[in-house]
Design a protein around this motif. Structure first.
Motif, PDB file in Angstrom:
ATOM      1  N   VAL A  76      -6.814   2.521   1.719  1.00  0.00           N
ATOM      2  CA  VAL A  76      -7.135   2.245   0.317  1.00  0.00           C
ATOM      3  C   VAL A  76      -7.106   0.738   0.078  1.00  0.00           C
ATOM      4  N   TYR A  77      -8.196   0.234  -0.460  1.00  0.00           N
ATOM      5  CA  TYR A  77      -8.306  -1.208  -0.704  1.00  0.00           C
ATOM      6  C   TYR A  77      -7.493  -1.594  -1.930  1.00  0.00           C
ATOM      7  N   GLN A  78      -6.701  -2.628  -1.793  1.00  0.00           N
ATOM      8  CA  GLN A  78      -5.990  -3.214  -2.924  1.00  0.00           C
ATOM      9  C   GLN A  78      -6.356  -4.688  -2.985  1.00  0.00           C
ATOM     10  N   GLY A  79      -6.923  -5.090  -4.097  1.00  0.00           N
ATOM     11  CA  GLY A  79      -7.370  -6.470  -4.233  1.00  0.00           C
ATOM     12  C   GLY A  79      -8.330  -6.591  -5.399  1.00  0.00           C
ATOM     13  N   TYR A  80      -9.360  -7.408  -5.226  1.00  0.00           N
ATOM     14  CA  TYR A  80     -10.278  -7.736  -6.317  1.00  0.00           C
ATOM     15  C   TYR A  80     -11.667  -7.169  -6.064  1.00  0.00           C
ATOM     16  N   GLY A  81     -12.368  -6.920  -7.148  1.00  0.00           N
ATOM     17  CA  GLY A  81     -13.779  -6.559  -7.116  1.00  0.00           C
ATOM     18  C   GLY A  81     -14.470  -7.168  -8.324  1.00  0.00           C
ATOM     19  N   PHE A 125      -9.284  -0.043 -14.049  1.00  0.00           N
ATOM     20  CA  PHE A 125      -7.967  -0.124 -13.407  1.00  0.00           C
ATOM     21  C   PHE A 125      -7.863  -1.398 -12.568  1.00  0.00           C
ATOM     22  N   ILE A 126      -6.852  -2.219 -12.723  1.00  0.00           N
ATOM     23  CA  ILE A 126      -5.808  -2.111 -13.720  1.00  0.00           C
ATOM     24  C   ILE A 126      -5.787  -3.378 -14.580  1.00  0.00           C
ATOM     25  N   GLU A 127      -6.364  -4.478 -14.020  1.00  0.00           N
ATOM     26  CA  GLU A 127      -6.449  -5.734 -14.764  1.00  0.00           C
ATOM     27  C   GLU A 127      -7.904  -6.166 -14.820  1.00  0.00           C
ATOM     28  N   THR A 128      -8.408  -6.390 -16.023  1.00  0.00           N
ATOM     29  CA  THR A 128      -9.814  -6.692 -16.242  1.00  0.00           C
ATOM     30  C   THR A 128      -9.961  -8.052 -16.907  1.00  0.00           C
ATOM     31  N   GLU A 129     -10.821  -8.899 -16.313  1.00  0.00           N
ATOM     32  CA  GLU A 129     -11.146 -10.209 -16.893  1.00  0.00           C
ATOM     33  C   GLU A 129     -12.651 -10.255 -17.131  1.00  0.00           C
ATOM     34  N   LEU A 130     -13.044 -10.665 -18.348  1.00  0.00           N
ATOM     35  CA  LEU A 130     -14.459 -10.670 -18.735  1.00  0.00           C
ATOM     36  C   LEU A 130     -14.969 -12.091 -18.878  1.00  0.00           C
ATOM     37  N   PHE A 131     -16.168 -12.333 -18.292  1.00  0.00           N
ATOM     38  CA  PHE A 131     -16.860 -13.613 -18.409  1.00  0.00           C
ATOM     39  C   PHE A 131     -18.267 -13.351 -18.943  1.00  0.00           C
ATOM     40  N   VAL A 172     -13.917 -14.792 -21.564  1.00  0.00           N
ATOM     41  CA  VAL A 172     -13.770 -14.213 -22.899  1.00  0.00           C
ATOM     42  C   VAL A 172     -12.351 -13.709 -23.124  1.00  0.00           C
ATOM     43  N   GLY A 173     -11.785 -13.005 -22.151  1.00  0.00           N
ATOM     44  CA  GLY A 173     -10.450 -12.455 -22.329  1.00  0.00           C
ATOM     45  C   GLY A 173     -10.041 -11.585 -21.170  1.00  0.00           C
ATOM     46  N   LYS A 174      -8.841 -11.016 -21.287  1.00  0.00           N
ATOM     47  CA  LYS A 174      -8.237 -10.212 -20.225  1.00  0.00           C
ATOM     48  C   LYS A 174      -7.558  -8.991 -20.847  1.00  0.00           C
ATOM     49  N   HIS A 175      -7.624  -7.873 -20.116  1.00  0.00           N
ATOM     50  CA  HIS A 175      -6.888  -6.659 -20.503  1.00  0.00           C
ATOM     51  C   HIS A 175      -6.109  -6.165 -19.299  1.00  0.00           C
ATOM     52  N   VAL A 176      -4.847  -5.838 -19.517  1.00  0.00           N
ATOM     53  CA  VAL A 176      -3.992  -5.299 -18.461  1.00  0.00           C
ATOM     54  C   VAL A 176      -3.580  -3.882 -18.849  1.00  0.00           C
ATOM     55  N   GLY A 177      -3.828  -2.930 -17.971  1.00  0.00           N
ATOM     56  CA  GLY A 177      -3.502  -1.530 -18.229  1.00  0.00           C
ATOM     57  C   GLY A 177      -4.657  -0.654 -17.777  1.00  0.00           C
ATOM     58  N   GLY A 178      -4.322   0.408 -17.030  1.00  0.00           N
ATOM     59  CA  GLY A 178      -5.371   1.185 -16.408  1.00  0.00           C
ATOM     60  C   GLY A 178      -5.802   2.447 -17.121  1.00  0.00           C
ATOM     61  N   TYR A 179      -5.117   2.846 -18.186  1.00  0.00           N
ATOM     62  CA  TYR A 179      -5.385   4.151 -18.773  1.00  0.00           C
ATOM     63  C   TYR A 179      -5.732   4.118 -20.253  1.00  0.00           C
ATOM     64  N   ALA A 192     -20.121 -10.909 -16.280  1.00  0.00           N
ATOM     65  CA  ALA A 192     -19.382 -10.814 -15.017  1.00  0.00           C
ATOM     66  C   ALA A 192     -17.975 -10.315 -15.309  1.00  0.00           C
ATOM     67  N   ILE A 193     -17.512  -9.364 -14.510  1.00  0.00           N
ATOM     68  CA  ILE A 193     -16.208  -8.731 -14.735  1.00  0.00           C
ATOM     69  C   ILE A 193     -15.414  -8.774 -13.440  1.00  0.00           C
ATOM     70  N   ARG A 194     -14.230  -9.326 -13.513  1.00  0.00           N
ATOM     71  CA  ARG A 194     -13.319  -9.409 -12.368  1.00  0.00           C
ATOM     72  C   ARG A 194     -12.196  -8.395 -12.560  1.00  0.00           C
ATOM     73  N   ILE A 195     -12.004  -7.515 -11.597  1.00  0.00           N
ATOM     74  CA  ILE A 195     -11.003  -6.458 -11.715  1.00  0.00           C
ATOM     75  C   ILE A 195     -10.138  -6.454 -10.461  1.00  0.00           C
ATOM     76  N   ASN A 196      -8.849  -6.220 -10.653  1.00  0.00           N
ATOM     77  CA  ASN A 196      -7.982  -5.982  -9.490  1.00  0.00           C
ATOM     78  C   ASN A 196      -7.141  -4.740  -9.731  1.00  0.00           C
ATOM     79  N   ASN A 197      -6.744  -4.106  -8.628  1.00  0.00           N
ATOM     80  CA  ASN A 197      -5.877  -2.926  -8.694  1.00  0.00           C
ATOM     81  C   ASN A 197      -4.544  -3.195  -8.005  1.00  0.00           C
ATOM     82  N   LEU A 198      -4.098  -4.456  -8.082  1.00  0.00           N
ATOM     83  CA  LEU A 198      -2.825  -4.837  -7.480  1.00  0.00           C
ATOM     84  C   LEU A 198      -1.670  -4.203  -8.243  1.00  0.00           C
ATOM     85  N   TRP A 199      -0.649  -3.801  -7.526  1.00  0.00           N
ATOM     86  CA  TRP A 199       0.518  -3.194  -8.162  1.00  0.00           C
ATOM     87  C   TRP A 199       1.252  -4.240  -8.981  1.00  0.00           C
TER      88      TRP A 199
END
Length: 234
Positions: free
Chosen positions: A71-76, A101-107, A113-120, A139-146
């Motif tokens: 299972v990949y853990q990192g950024y997409g 899931f789980i941290e989203t950054e919007l460009f 523009v902003g960031k949201h933390v929380g997967g559900y 452009a959207i940067r997302i990571n699923n790091l614990w």
């Protein structure tokens, strides 16, 4: 008469200066680009997004999840171009995410523009001041790091990353009912009647005051109008 939990609440906001439809919602799940791994944010203007793989939402960058050792853990990164008509420039424009899931950054157009933390939980970004007529780059940067301070912290939960629910472009008047801005309470309930308290959050993004009328209706399960309240204020 136990109909309380099946009643429908309908709210309509109208501005005395605007006779057009107050709100549009467009599903933008199709025609995204995706890249696994991280990027330098200051390079967003220089990237050839055409080389990224095609993707549609909902999407996960951790499939197949059952292969837990892989299972990949990192950024997409996700990328999409949206066309903004000139007539929308005097509107309120937002991007609504039902879940990522789980941290989203919007460009937007390479501007953070902003960031949201929380997967559900769903979340919403107002992008009105970041857009321009014509082609706009999302452009959207997302990571699923614990993250030790964000649930779930342990247990049998899904930790696969990505935009795994629908995404919408919302277009409304600058005077509008805010996203998730309707709150319902029932302070008293009996076998024969109930009291419904509706709290509506209205947002005005114009530079000057606006007069508006808020119409709140309660409908029965069959669509029968049970109650109407009109409030006019500035």
């Amino acid at each position: 008469m136990k109909l309380l939990f099946f009643l429908t609440l309908f709210c309509l906001l109208s501005c005395t200066d605007n006779k057009e439809s107050p709100r549009q919602q467009l599903n933008i799940n199709r025609e995204w680009k995706f890249r696994l791994g991280d990027l330098e944010q200051d390079q967003l203007n220089l990237i050839d997004y055409s080389t990224w793989e095609d993707a549609s939402l909902p999407h996960s960058f951790s499939i197949p999840y059952f292969l837990d050792n892989n299972v990949y853990q990192g950024y997409g990164w996700y990328y999409k171009e949206i066309e903004i008509p000139e007539e929308w420039m005097n509107k309120n424009i937002s991007l609504e995410f039902e879940g990522a899931f789980i941290e989203t950054e919007l460009f937007v157009n390479s501007i953070e523009v902003g960031k949201h933390v929380g997967g559900y939980t769903g979340f919403n970004f107002d992008i009105s001041k970041y857009i321009k007529p014509g082609k706009n780059k999302i452009a959207i940067r997302i990571n699923n790091l614990w993250k030790p301070d964000v649930a779930p912290r342990a247990g049998d939960h899904q930790f696969s990353g990505g935009i795994y629910r629908d995404v919408y472009l919302n277009i409304s008047d600058k005077l509008h009912i805010d996203w998730q801005g309707v709150f319902i309470q029932t302070p008293s309930v009996s076998e024969s009647e109930a009291t419904c308290l509706a709290i509506i959050e209205v947002k005005n993004n114009y530079q000057d005051d606006k007069e508006f009328t808020l119409v709140t209706q309660i409908l029965s399960p069959l669509g029968e109008l049970l109650s109407t309240t009109k409030t006019t204020t500035t």
